[in-house]
Design a protein around this motif. Structure first.
Motif, PDB file in Angstrom:
ATOM      1  N   ILE A   1       1.833  -6.588 -12.793  1.00  0.00           N
ATOM      2  CA  ILE A   1       1.711  -6.509 -11.328  1.00  0.00           C
ATOM      3  C   ILE A   1       1.359  -5.081 -10.924  1.00  0.00           C
ATOM      4  CG2 ILE A   1       2.856  -6.924  -9.126  1.00  0.00           C
ATOM      5  CD1 ILE A   1       2.449  -9.439 -10.813  1.00  0.00           C
ATOM      6  N   SER A   2       1.992  -4.103 -11.585  1.00  0.00           N
ATOM      7  CA  SER A   2       1.687  -2.695 -11.297  1.00  0.00           C
ATOM      8  C   SER A   2       0.231  -2.384 -11.591  1.00  0.00           C
ATOM      9  CB  SER A   2       2.594  -1.784 -12.132  1.00  0.00           C
ATOM     10  OG  SER A   2       3.945  -1.940 -11.781  1.00  0.00           O
TER      11      SER A   2
ATOM     12  N   LEU B   1       2.486 -14.908 -12.163  1.00  0.00           N
ATOM     13  CA  LEU B   1       3.658 -14.039 -12.181  1.00  0.00           C
ATOM     14  C   LEU B   1       3.885 -13.421 -10.809  1.00  0.00           C
ATOM     15  CD1 LEU B   1       5.889 -12.587 -13.838  1.00  0.00           C
ATOM     16  CD2 LEU B   1       4.186 -10.825 -14.383  1.00  0.00           C
ATOM     17  N   GLY B   2       2.824 -12.974 -10.184  1.00  0.00           N
ATOM     18  CA  GLY B   2       2.949 -12.354  -8.867  1.00  0.00           C
ATOM     19  C   GLY B   2       3.468 -13.295  -7.808  1.00  0.00           C
TER      20      GLY B   2
ATOM     21  N   LEU C   1       6.859  -7.873  -2.989  1.00  0.00           N
ATOM     22  CA  LEU C   1       7.680  -6.694  -3.243  1.00  0.00           C
ATOM     23  C   LEU C   1       6.809  -5.483  -3.547  1.00  0.00           C
ATOM     24  CD1 LEU C   1      10.429  -8.427  -5.381  1.00  0.00           C
ATOM     25  CD2 LEU C   1      10.818  -7.288  -3.187  1.00  0.00           C
ATOM     26  N   ALA C   2       5.728  -5.698  -4.297  1.00  0.00           N
ATOM     27  CA  ALA C   2       4.815  -4.603  -4.602  1.00  0.00           C
ATOM     28  C   ALA C   2       4.150  -4.083  -3.339  1.00  0.00           C
ATOM     29  CB  ALA C   2       3.755  -5.068  -5.605  1.00  0.00           C
TER      30      ALA C   2
ATOM     31  N   GLU D   1      -2.387  -6.443  -0.003  1.00  0.00           N
ATOM     32  CA  GLU D   1      -2.236  -7.567  -0.930  1.00  0.00           C
ATOM     33  C   GLU D   1      -2.422  -7.025  -2.347  1.00  0.00           C
ATOM     34  OE1 GLU D   1      -5.304 -10.475  -0.726  1.00  0.00           O
ATOM     35  OE2 GLU D   1      -6.933  -8.997  -0.795  1.00  0.00           O
ATOM     36  N   VAL D   2      -2.041  -7.825  -3.333  1.00  0.00           N
ATOM     37  CA  VAL D   2      -2.306  -7.474  -4.724  1.00  0.00           C
ATOM     38  C   VAL D   2      -3.452  -8.347  -5.215  1.00  0.00           C
ATOM     39  CG1 VAL D   2      -1.394  -7.381  -7.071  1.00  0.00           C
ATOM     40  CG2 VAL D   2       0.100  -6.811  -5.142  1.00  0.00           C
ATOM     41  N   ARG D   3      -4.567  -7.725  -5.529  1.00  0.00           N
ATOM     42  CA  ARG D   3      -5.699  -8.465  -6.081  1.00  0.00           C
ATOM     43  C   ARG D   3      -5.518  -8.557  -7.600  1.00  0.00           C
ATOM     44  NH1 ARG D   3     -10.112  -6.446  -6.432  1.00  0.00           N
ATOM     45  NH2 ARG D   3      -9.665  -4.244  -6.023  1.00  0.00           N
ATOM     46  N   HIS D   4      -5.434  -9.750  -8.113  1.00  0.00           N
ATOM     47  CA  HIS D   4      -5.189  -9.931  -9.544  1.00  0.00           C
ATOM     48  C   HIS D   4      -6.514  -9.934 -10.299  1.00  0.00           C
ATOM     49  CE1 HIS D   4      -0.928 -10.426  -9.137  1.00  0.00           C
ATOM     50  NE2 HIS D   4      -1.129 -11.219  -8.100  1.00  0.00           N
ATOM     51  N   VAL D   5      -6.763  -8.817 -10.968  1.00  0.00           N
ATOM     52  CA  VAL D   5      -8.062  -8.601 -11.606  1.00  0.00           C
ATOM     53  C   VAL D   5      -7.972  -8.341 -13.111  1.00  0.00           C
ATOM     54  CG1 VAL D   5      -9.339  -7.844  -9.563  1.00  0.00           C
ATOM     55  CG2 VAL D   5      -7.894  -6.207 -10.777  1.00  0.00           C
ATOM     56  N   HIS D   6      -6.768  -8.120 -13.636  1.00  0.00           N
ATOM     57  CA  HIS D   6      -6.647  -7.900 -15.080  1.00  0.00           C
ATOM     58  C   HIS D   6      -6.531  -9.236 -15.811  1.00  0.00           C
ATOM     59  CE1 HIS D   6      -5.645  -3.710 -13.965  1.00  0.00           C
ATOM     60  NE2 HIS D   6      -6.127  -3.432 -15.168  1.00  0.00           N
TER      61      HIS D   6
END
Length: 410
Positions: free
Chosen positions: A151-152, A229-230, A244-245, A254-259
């Motif tokens: 997530i980080s 997971l996020g 939380l992030a 927002e958290v863009r999930h790119v990995h």
């Protein structure tokens, strides 16, 4: 600093497949013991002169418990007078071991120290010790809720504006450079074949993780690794890990999930070790060291972003050495995730042409406690190959930390 690396060795990295990986059937003590035995064989030093053995290992449980450093010394057949201890600074453990060895010999308290690391992830994988991100401390979580590293990594990519295409391109680069390095024998100086202790048969002679058939199209077809997971609910208020992030870093929105699996470090087995000597010991025994440890550092960084410490750690070490980033010929920045290296290079204003020139953990794998020591050998080998002078090795760690070392070819 009066601390010298006489030699550095490592095992091949083996894909961590329980019961199937090339090194999965070998006890981790034996894996490390074979690594230790390489050092006196290559340098002709008297093993009884070794003042201490410092080994990094993250999952210090079960087969890797019981102070694996000491058990490996005994398994190697070294004199019982040689002491040893195991440390854990997460992914920076192998480089932290070098730092302690360098401090010992530079201070005059010791003359000759072995530093290294080991991790057999096919037997003891991620979170094998059960501690998770924070040991399950609910009071700590009320103050600061740490999210998992994946997530980080995606949060860093979001904040830095790295696209999925940029990360995939870096993942492809890692594979291509590692495959080229293997073909040209660039890892040959440090690498040794691991053998079955009973039959003597070679179990593995080369890293088996690089994928020569990797293409941009194949990487683009991979699913984001940390999206599910996020979305997991983890916060006391029913918040997801992504939420939380973002609460910690609202600028992200927002958290863009790119990995993906193609832009994250591989899970592997491996061990590495270095022989570190004082200047006095080098002169007294007429030895020819390969490199000098000019400086080292450790820093804390934001524990939610978690993985942005390599740049400040490198700058701190360079300042101690009286240098700047412009003085560095080669960089080894651990490829925990593609965004980590890209963010670090951007922060340091470093051209990627000097970074991880033989690939990194995305292609080769990341045996947690051993990676730092392996990167030192890779850096020294490459400095010698191209006639360079200065290299910096840096690794981020869980919990928001990083370590770095400045090495100078002798």
């Amino acid at each position: 600093m009066d601390a010298y690396i006489l030699d550095a060795v490592r095992t091949p990295r083996a894909r961590a497949k329980p019961g199937k990986g090339a090194l999965s059937g070998l006890h981790p003590q034996e894996l490390l013991a074979q690594t230790l035995r390489q050092l006196p064989a290559r340098t002709a030093v008297d093993v009884s002169d070794i003042d201490d053995v410092v080994i990094g290992c993250v999952s210090q449980v079960e087969a890797q418990g019981a102070n694996i450093a000491r058990q490996a010394v005994l398994a190697a057949g070294w004199p019982i007078s040689v002491p040893a201890f195991t440390l854990n600074r997460f992914c920076g453990s192998g480089l932290q071991a070098l730092s302690l060895a360098a401090m010992g010999v530079a201070s005059g308290a010791q003359r000759l120290v072995v530093a290294g690391g080991v991790e057999q992830m096919s037997r003891l994988g991620l979170n094998a010790d059960g501690g998770g991100t924070d040991g399950g401390n609910t009071r700590l979580r009320e103050k600061l809720f740490q999210v998992p590293q994946g997530i980080s990594a995606d949060l860093i990519a979001t904040l830095e504006g790295f696209s999925r295409e940029e990360l995939d391109a870096f993942g492809l680069r890692s594979q291509q450079l590692a495959v080229r390095a293997q073909a040209e024998g660039r890892f040959g100086r440090s690498l040794f074949p691991v053998k079955d202790p009973d039959s003597g048969d070679v179990l593995l002679a080369a890293d088996d993780s690089p994928r020569a058939d990797t293409t941009r199209e194949k990487l683009a077809a991979l699913s984001a690794s940390f999206m599910q997971l996020g979305a997991q609910v983890a916060g006391p208020g029913g918040e997801t890990l992504d939420a939380l992030a973002v609460r910690a870093w609202p600028r992200a929105r927002e958290v863009r999930h790119v990995h993906t699996a193609g832009t994250s470090s591989g899970i592997v087995d491996g061990a590495g070790a270095m022989l570190v000597a004082s200047g006095e010991y080098v002169r007294a025994h007429g030895l020819k060291p390969r490199a000098r440890v000019r400086a080292f550092s450790a820093v804390g960084s934001d524990p939610v972003l978690m993985l942005t410490g390599p740049a400040p750690a490198a700058l701190k070490a360079l300042k101690a050495a009286g240098m700047t980033a412009r003085d560095v010929d080669l960089w080894e920045i651990n490829e925990a995730f593609a965004a980590v290296v890209l963010q670090t290079a951007r922060a340091l204003e470093v051209d990627l042409e000097r970074v991880n020139v033989n690939g990194g953990a995305i292609a080769l794998g990341h045996p947690l406690g051993a990676t730092g020591s392996m990167l030192v050998g890779t850096a020294v080998d490459e400095l010698e190959r191209r006639g360079g002078t200065v290299a910096v090795v840096a690794l981020c760690t869980s919990g928001g930390q990083a370590v770095a070392a400045v090495l100078e070819r002798v």
